[in-house]
Structure formats: structure tokens, C-alpha cells
Design an enzyme around this catalytic site. Structure first.
Site, mmCIF file in Angstrom:
data_model
loop_
_atom_site.group_PDB
_atom_site.id
_atom_site.type_symbol
_atom_site.label_atom_id
_atom_site.label_comp_id
_atom_site.label_asym_id
_atom_site.label_seq_id
_atom_site.Cartn_x
_atom_site.Cartn_y
_atom_site.Cartn_z
ATOM 1 C CE LYS A 1 -3.257 -2.303 3.151
ATOM 2 N NZ LYS A 1 -3.687 -2.319 4.567
ATOM 3 N N GLY A 2 2.126 1.091 0.356
ATOM 4 C CA GLY A 2 2.971 2.230 0.688
ATOM 5 C C GLY A 2 3.233 3.237 -0.418
ATOM 6 C CD GLU B 1 8.160 -0.560 -2.526
ATOM 7 O OE1 GLU B 1 7.042 -0.014 -2.456
ATOM 8 O OE2 GLU B 1 8.402 -1.676 -2.030
ATOM 9 C CE LYS C 1 15.107 2.314 6.304
ATOM 10 N NZ LYS C 1 14.589 1.317 7.258
ATOM 11 C CG ASP D 1 15.599 -1.813 4.399
ATOM 12 O OD1 ASP D 1 16.797 -1.500 4.477
ATOM 13 O OD2 ASP D 1 14.965 -2.299 5.359
ATOM 14 N NE ARG E 1 -0.342 1.535 5.055
ATOM 15 C CZ ARG E 1 0.666 0.751 4.654
ATOM 16 N NH1 ARG E 1 1.661 1.249 3.996
ATOM 17 N NH2 ARG E 1 0.654 -0.545 4.934
ATOM 18 C CB VAL F 1 11.437 6.695 7.741
ATOM 19 C CG1 VAL F 1 12.810 7.221 8.105
ATOM 20 C CG2 VAL F 1 11.520 5.803 6.510
HETATM 21 P P1 IMP Z 1 13.005 -4.481 1.161
HETATM 22 O O1 IMP Z 1 12.279 -5.607 0.489
HETATM 23 O O2 IMP Z 1 13.817 -4.944 2.327
HETATM 24 O O3 IMP Z 1 13.803 -3.610 0.241
HETATM 25 O O4 IMP Z 1 11.946 -3.576 1.872
HETATM 26 C C1 IMP Z 1 10.957 -2.909 1.226
HETATM 27 C C2 IMP Z 1 9.738 -2.843 2.104
HETATM 28 O O5 IMP Z 1 10.069 -2.877 3.511
HETATM 29 C C3 IMP Z 1 9.042 -1.532 1.903
HETATM 30 O O6 IMP Z 1 8.076 -1.630 0.901
HETATM 31 C C4 IMP Z 1 8.440 -1.253 3.248
HETATM 32 O O7 IMP Z 1 7.171 -1.856 3.317
HETATM 33 C C5 IMP Z 1 9.339 -1.944 4.245
HETATM 34 N N1 IMP Z 1 10.265 -1.015 4.916
HETATM 35 C C6 IMP Z 1 11.611 -1.023 4.853
HETATM 36 N N2 IMP Z 1 12.127 -0.028 5.608
HETATM 37 C C7 IMP Z 1 11.070 0.621 6.149
HETATM 38 C C8 IMP Z 1 10.952 1.771 7.019
HETATM 39 O O8 IMP Z 1 11.921 2.423 7.450
HETATM 40 N N3 IMP Z 1 9.677 2.138 7.354
HETATM 41 C C9 IMP Z 1 8.580 1.488 6.903
HETATM 42 N N4 IMP Z 1 8.651 0.423 6.094
HETATM 43 C C10 IMP Z 1 9.883 -0.005 5.711
#
Ligand code: IMP
Length: 177
Positions: A42-43, A96, A128, A100, A162, A150
Site C-alpha cells: 500500500k505504501g 515503490e 536506504k 531497503d 501512512r 521511517v
Molecule cells: P526491502 O524488500 O527490504 O527492500 O523492503 C521494502 C519494504 O520494507 C518496503 O516496501 C516497506 O514496506 C518496508 N520497509 C523497509 N524499511 C522501512 C521503514 O523504514 N519504514 C517502513 N517500512 C519499511
């Protein structure tokens, strides 16, 4: 400012300005080609809406909801809601909220590439870099942020925050209980 926020990283005005810059760059790169914007639910919703306002290219919108599990299933992507459109031959721009570890976008990109698309690129509002585990780079990224948790502008903790119009660091005592 919301009482659970320790510090505002980016204000609404800064985010709007950044969306305009990203949109200009995207328009220039796609040079008149059509783009299918794929928002990850949803983000990405507030970011997708703001970015979309500034794009001059011909764009259409579709949405996808995925979750990827950690641990032994680290490469497993569960598609909770798939795209409604046939994406064969299209230029896909995945939108997106945050990159992260890179797991989500790595998996989504691999999956969409197998569907006969013309191209797949990624735009993320936040990056990040320190958190990266998967070999994944965004084609367009708004802000590089430190390794803090965050929320706001679509980003949540347990589905909360959100709606905040800015991106802020969540106070530690709100998630370390
Ligand atoms: P990744 O798959 O580890 O790259 O993470 C992506 C998903 O992790 C994002 O779509 C977010 O839903 C969640 N996420 C990662 N870091 C944060 C944060 O600092 N705050 C909120 N959601 C995060």
C-alpha cells in the site's frame, strides 16, 4: 508534528519538489514512449499520486500487492494481488516507497521480466543504501536516507502513520515495546 515522530526528514514541500524533478527526468528518458506505472500497495500510493501529477508522458496505472518472507524462503515472493493489465510489450516503471534490503524489488522485477515486457525500471521515493542485501539499484531514487525506521507519506508501522504528509523517523519506544 505527530507525537510519535522523533524528527522530520523530508517535508511535504520537499517531497513535492523531488517528485517534480523525478518526473522531469523520467519524461526525458522515456522520450515520448508510453509508461505503465506499477504501484506496490500500500505504501507507494501517495508517492505515485504526486509523481503522476508531474509526468507529461502518456502513462497508465496498475497496482500490485506482494509480500516476501525472510529466512529460508528469502527469495519467495507471495503475490497477494496481481496486475489487472496484460503487460506484454510495455514499458513498466515500478513505483515503490522505500528500497531497503532490495528483496521486494528484486523479486518483483524478476517476475515481471518473465512476462514479455519491453522494459522494467524502478523509481523509489526513499533509498536506504546501508540496508541492502540483494543486488538491486533503483533507476530513479528521491532521497537517500540513513538506516532508521521511517514512517509517513505512505510508509507505515503496523499500518499506522501512512497518512502523515511528511517522512519522519519514528520514536524508538513506539516500535521497541
Ligand atoms: P526491502 O524488500 O527490504 O527492500 O523492503 C521494502 C519494504 O520494507 C518496503 O516496501 C516497506 O514496506 C518496508 N520497509 C523497509 N524499511 C522501512 C521503514 O523504514 N519504514 C517502513 N517500512 C519499511
Amino acid at each position: 508534528m505527530h507525537k510519535d515522530i522523533k524528527e522530520i526528514l523530508y517535508t511535504e514541500e520537499q517531497i513535492e519538489q523531488k517528485c517534480e524533478e523525478l518526473a522531469n527526468q523520467i519524461d526525458q528518458d522515456y522520450a515520448g514512449e508510453e509508461i505503465l506505472l506499477v504501484g506496490l500497495l500500500k505504501g507507494s500510493v501517495p508517492f505515485l499520486a504526486e509523481l503522476g501529477k508531474h509526468l507529461k508522458s502518456d502513462v497508465t496505472f496498475d497496482y500490485m500487492k506482494v509480500s516476501s518472507y525472510s529466512g529460508v524462503e528469502s527469495k519467495t515472493l507471495v503475490v497477494q494481488q496481481d496486475l489487472k493489465e496484460d503487460i506484454r510489450g510495455k514499458n513498466i516503471l515500478i513505483v515503490e516507497d522505500i528500497l531497503d534490503t532490495g528483496k521486494t524489488l528484486y523479486n518483483v522485477k524478476q517476475m515481471l521480466l518473465k512476462r514479455g515486457v519491453r522494459s522494467v525500471k524502478i523509481v523509489t521515493l526513499l533509498d536506504k543504501e546501508e540496508g541492502r542485501v540483494f543486488d538491486m539499484k533503483a533507476d530513479y531514487s528521491g532521497f537517500k536516507i540513513p538506516n532508521a525506521f521511517v514512517v509517513g507519506y505512505g510508509l507505515d508501522f503496523n499500518e499506522k502513520y501512512r497518512q502523515l504528509p511528511y517522512v519522519g523517523i519514528l520514536k524508538e519506544d513506539c516500535y521497541k515495546k
